[in-house]
Design a protein around this motif. Structure first.
Motif, PDB file in Angstrom:
ATOM      1  N   UNK A 266       0.828  -1.204   0.000  1.00 25.87           N
ATOM      2  CA  UNK A 266       0.000   0.000   0.000  1.00 25.87           C
ATOM      3  C   UNK A 266       0.865   1.258   0.000  1.00 25.87           C
ATOM      4  N   UNK A 267       1.961   1.238   0.749  1.00 26.48           N
ATOM      5  CA  UNK A 267       2.831   2.412   0.823  1.00 26.48           C
ATOM      6  C   UNK A 267       3.472   2.716  -0.526  1.00 26.48           C
ATOM      7  N   UNK A 268       3.974   1.675  -1.215  1.00 29.54           N
ATOM      8  CA  UNK A 268       4.594   1.942  -2.514  1.00 29.54           C
ATOM      9  C   UNK A 268       3.550   2.358  -3.540  1.00 29.54           C
ATOM     10  N   UNK A 269       2.296   1.896  -3.363  1.00 30.61           N
ATOM     11  CA  UNK A 269       1.246   2.328  -4.275  1.00 30.61           C
ATOM     12  C   UNK A 269       0.906   3.796  -4.044  1.00 30.61           C
ATOM     13  N   UNK A 270       0.916   4.209  -2.783  1.00 32.54           N
ATOM     14  CA  UNK A 270       0.739   5.628  -2.470  1.00 32.54           C
ATOM     15  C   UNK A 270       1.857   6.446  -3.115  1.00 32.54           C
ATOM     16  N   UNK A 271       3.085   5.898  -3.060  1.00 34.39           N
ATOM     17  CA  UNK A 271       4.220   6.584  -3.679  1.00 34.39           C
ATOM     18  C   UNK A 271       4.013   6.767  -5.176  1.00 34.39           C
ATOM     19  N   UNK A 272       3.464   5.763  -5.824  1.00 41.18           N
ATOM     20  CA  UNK A 272       3.227   5.873  -7.265  1.00 41.18           C
ATOM     21  C   UNK A 272       2.224   6.989  -7.573  1.00 41.18           C
ATOM     22  N   UNK A 273       1.231   7.144  -6.694  1.00 39.35           N
ATOM     23  CA  UNK A 273       0.275   8.228  -6.876  1.00 39.35           C
ATOM     24  C   UNK A 273       0.951   9.594  -6.753  1.00 39.35           C
ATOM     25  N   UNK A 274       1.848   9.722  -5.778  1.00 40.43           N
ATOM     26  CA  UNK A 274       2.568  10.981  -5.611  1.00 40.43           C
ATOM     27  C   UNK A 274       3.462  11.268  -6.815  1.00 40.43           C
ATOM     28  N   UNK A 276       2.857  10.406  -9.885  1.00 35.07           N
ATOM     29  CA  UNK A 276       1.968  10.911 -10.934  1.00 35.07           C
ATOM     30  C   UNK A 276       1.620  12.377 -10.709  1.00 35.07           C
ATOM     31  N   UNK A 277       1.575  12.776  -9.437  1.00 30.86           N
ATOM     32  CA  UNK A 277       1.285  14.166  -9.116  1.00 30.86           C
ATOM     33  C   UNK A 277       2.498  15.074  -9.332  1.00 30.86           C
ATOM     34  N   UNK A 278       3.677  14.459  -9.572  1.00 27.23           N
ATOM     35  CA  UNK A 278       4.895  15.249  -9.711  1.00 27.23           C
ATOM     36  C   UNK A 278       5.465  15.680  -8.376  1.00 27.23           C
ATOM     37  N   UNK A 279       5.270  14.854  -7.326  1.00 29.19           N
ATOM     38  CA  UNK A 279       5.740  15.167  -5.980  1.00 29.19           C
ATOM     39  C   UNK A 279       6.826  14.171  -5.597  1.00 29.19           C
ATOM     40  N   UNK A 280       8.093  14.403  -6.018  1.00 21.90           N
ATOM     41  CA  UNK A 280       9.151  13.418  -5.774  1.00 21.90           C
ATOM     42  C   UNK A 280       9.463  13.221  -4.299  1.00 21.90           C
ATOM     43  N   UNK A 281       9.389  14.273  -3.495  1.00 24.21           N
ATOM     44  CA  UNK A 281       9.725  14.146  -2.079  1.00 24.21           C
ATOM     45  C   UNK A 281       8.798  13.159  -1.381  1.00 24.21           C
ATOM     46  N   UNK A 282       7.483  13.316  -1.589  1.00 23.83           N
ATOM     47  CA  UNK A 282       6.517  12.409  -0.962  1.00 23.83           C
ATOM     48  C   UNK A 282       6.651  11.001  -1.531  1.00 23.83           C
ATOM     49  N   UNK A 283       6.869  10.899  -2.842  1.00 26.12           N
ATOM     50  CA  UNK A 283       6.972   9.582  -3.477  1.00 26.12           C
ATOM     51  C   UNK A 283       8.169   8.806  -2.932  1.00 26.12           C
ATOM     52  N   UNK A 285       9.835   9.223  -0.171  1.00 26.84           N
ATOM     53  CA  UNK A 285       9.700   8.902   1.248  1.00 26.84           C
ATOM     54  C   UNK A 285       8.859   7.651   1.456  1.00 26.84           C
ATOM     55  N   UNK A 286       7.768   7.513   0.699  1.00 26.81           N
ATOM     56  CA  UNK A 286       6.922   6.337   0.850  1.00 26.81           C
ATOM     57  C   UNK A 286       7.594   5.097   0.276  1.00 26.81           C
ATOM     58  N   UNK A 287       8.360   5.242  -0.798  1.00 29.58           N
ATOM     59  CA  UNK A 287       9.123   4.103  -1.313  1.00 29.58           C
ATOM     60  C   UNK A 287      10.140   3.631  -0.275  1.00 29.58           C
ATOM     61  N   UNK A 288      10.801   4.567   0.374  1.00 27.35           N
ATOM     62  CA  UNK A 288      11.789   4.199   1.401  1.00 27.35           C
ATOM     63  C   UNK A 288      11.120   3.445   2.545  1.00 27.35           C
ATOM     64  N   UNK A 289       9.938   3.901   2.959  1.00 28.91           N
ATOM     65  CA  UNK A 289       9.216   3.211   4.027  1.00 28.91           C
ATOM     66  C   UNK A 289       8.826   1.801   3.596  1.00 28.91           C
ATOM     67  N   UNK A 290       8.381   1.657   2.368  1.00 29.75           N
ATOM     68  CA  UNK A 290       8.004   0.332   1.866  1.00 29.75           C
ATOM     69  C   UNK A 290       9.212  -0.589   1.815  1.00 29.75           C
ATOM     70  N   UNK A 291      10.337  -0.065   1.357  1.00 32.85           N
ATOM     71  CA  UNK A 291      11.562  -0.872   1.274  1.00 32.85           C
ATOM     72  C   UNK A 291      11.991  -1.340   2.662  1.00 32.85           C
ATOM     73  N   UNK A 327       8.606   8.859 -14.725  1.00 27.94           N
ATOM     74  CA  UNK A 327       7.553   9.873 -14.669  1.00 27.94           C
ATOM     75  C   UNK A 327       8.043  11.166 -14.020  1.00 27.94           C
ATOM     76  N   UNK A 328       9.046  11.035 -13.155  1.00 26.48           N
ATOM     77  CA  UNK A 328       9.583  12.217 -12.473  1.00 26.48           C
ATOM     78  C   UNK A 328      10.687  12.895 -13.275  1.00 26.48           C
ATOM     79  N   UNK A 329      10.927  12.418 -14.503  1.00 23.36           N
ATOM     80  CA  UNK A 329      11.908  13.055 -15.370  1.00 23.36           C
ATOM     81  C   UNK A 329      13.348  12.697 -15.085  1.00 23.36           C
ATOM     82  N   UNK A 330      13.572  11.549 -14.436  1.00 16.79           N
ATOM     83  CA  UNK A 330      14.926  11.096 -14.105  1.00 16.79           C
ATOM     84  C   UNK A 330      15.168   9.711 -14.705  1.00 16.79           C
ATOM     85  N   UNK A 331      15.204   9.589 -16.029  1.00 18.86           N
ATOM     86  CA  UNK A 331      15.316   8.263 -16.652  1.00 18.86           C
ATOM     87  C   UNK A 331      16.612   7.531 -16.319  1.00 18.86           C
TER      88      UNK A 331
END
Length: 428
Positions: A266-274, A276-283, A285-291, A327-331
């Motif tokens: 659920x946390x990494x899915x929340x990160x994916x939503x962020x 899409x919103x263009x919010x790398x900081x929130x994304x 952070x949630x990926x780190x928590x999921x990991x 999506x965040x422009x960092x290929x």
């Protein structure tokens, strides 16, 4: 409402018409209401029958408004006397044995929640708990089969399981037998929702996810409810609905006593939503928590919750993070993660390997490395031609669109040639 109080509904002949059967199957209420007009249900009468305003009915007929609320779907079924199975609902209270409608189902389709073999002599009494346990024991093999061979090879057998569970639930099972059917049914319906999503059928994916949630709620299965919310969030992400993706992922995390794997999903899915919103900081952070959640916990036994979340590993989390970097422009960050983790992916996850290779190709193209992007995309094509994954093919289509003007590069030209062949097979 009592049967005597119900309005006269569709004539049985109209219910059997192909247009009506198909419209009910996909819940196309614009067509259903147009057919209702043909049967004498003019907008004002139709509005009274389904408890909507005449203006709302008019908008639905024009195709400017959809019906997604399950309670409204039920009102349509009851008001127009459409048998529940035709709309993916349980048998309605007013339905009697002689109300049954012979619905024709094409051999390539499935009858959602229905029982295709519900005519003829009754079978001998069946032990619901035995059936639930038998189906449960077969699910791990179905998971492996879909991961390797693709959803289209697995879905017929799993839908048959769902139909069997539906029939036993409607036969009046109660107590422990009903609980067993509901718990197994929730897992089966959720799995079918995922298979439909991989095949690109989001309408049917949502239908099965809703049925899974209904069964999980009746069973008071919090883990299953959280998992379905995670899956519905994933469906929202796939359709670029960022706010819905975040909201559903947060809802999943509010349920108590979840395992680390479900929390991480659920946390990494929340990160994916962020992302899409263009919010790398929130994304991030949630990926780190999921990991952290999956790295610090031992692999969860399937028997603990009845859910197989063993695929939720650090590699899985980083693959999702990699896609969001695009999506965040960092290929380039995406490329490093994909290249670093693809080799760790177990062989059975061939379907997932196909989508990750397609995303790697997309990342290379975004980074300006067109030939390497074409190479990764070509490898993905070699998989998707067997699995039939619309999820993968959608990414490859985006890569092909970007590379169309670069046919002068031999690797790109070869990819585009192979892509055209696979595209024609998909179209067929």
């Amino acid at each position: 409402m009592p049967k005597s109080e119900l309005p006269q509904g569709f004539p049985p002949r109209l219910l059997r018409e192909e247009a009506m059967v198909e419209a009910c199957r996909v819940r196309d209420f614009s067509v259903i209401f147009q057919l209702a007009k043909r049967a004498g249900f003019y907008p004002s009468r139709l509005a009274r029958c389904v408890e909507l305003t005449p203006s709302a009915v008019g908008e639905i007929i024009k195709g400017n408004r959809e019906i997604n609320n399950i309670s409204v779907v039920e009102r349509v079924a009851d008001g127009l006397r459409i048998p529940g199975r035709m709309l993916g609902l349980a048998r309605r209270d007013w339905e009697a044995d002689d109300d049954a409608v012979a619905v024709q189902v094409a051999s390539s389709e499935v009858d959602p929640f229905g029982c295709l073999a519900d005519t003829g002599p009754d079978d001998e009494p069946t032990d619901p708990q035995f059936v639930a346990a038998l189906i449960e024991s077969q699910l791990p093999q179905h998971y492996k089969s879909s991961n390797f061979f693709g959803a289209r090879h697995t879905i017929p057998a799993v839908v048959q399981h769902a139909q069997t569970i539906t029939r036993l639930l409607e036969s009046g099972s109660s107590g422990a037998p009903r609980q067993a059917l509901l718990q197994t049914g929730g897992r089966v319906a959720e799995f079918i929702g995922w298979l439909c999503q991989d095949l690109g059928d989001f309408r049917r994916a949502a239908l099965w996810s809703d049925r899974a949630m209904e069964w999980a709620q009746e069973a008071a299965d919090d883990h299953m409810q959280a998992y379905i919310l995670f899956r519905k969030s994933n469906q929202a992400t796939a359709r670029a609905s960022a706010g819905r993706a975040v909201g559903l992922a947060k809802a999943a995390q509010r349920l108590p006593g979840l395992t680390p794997q479900i929390e991480a999903l659920a946390a990494q899915q929340e990160a994916q939503g962020y992302a899409l919103m263009g919010n790398p900081k929130a994304a991030l952070a949630r990926f780190d928590e999921a990991r952290t959640l999956v790295a610090e916990s031992a692999a969860e036994a399937v028997s603990a919750t009845g859910l197989d979340t063993s695929y939720c590993t650090p590699t899985y989390i980083e693959m999702q993070r990699a896609n969001c970097w695009i999506d965040l422009g960092k290929p380039q960050q995406a490329i490093e993660l994909f290249e670093g983790h693809l080799e760790a992916l177990p062989q059975v996850f061939r379907n997932d390997r196909g989508v990750y290779l397609a995303r790697l190709g997309r990342a290379y193209v975004r980074a300006g490395e067109l030939e390497r992007g074409a190479e990764a995309a070509t490898k993905s094509l070699g998989i998707v031609r067997y699995t039939g994954s619309a999820r993968t093919f959608g990414v490859l289509s985006a890569v092909a669109d970007t590379l169309t003007s670069e046919r002068n590069l031999p690797t790109v030209a070869a990819f585009l040639e192979h892509f055209a062949i696979v595209r024609d097979r998909f179209a067929a």
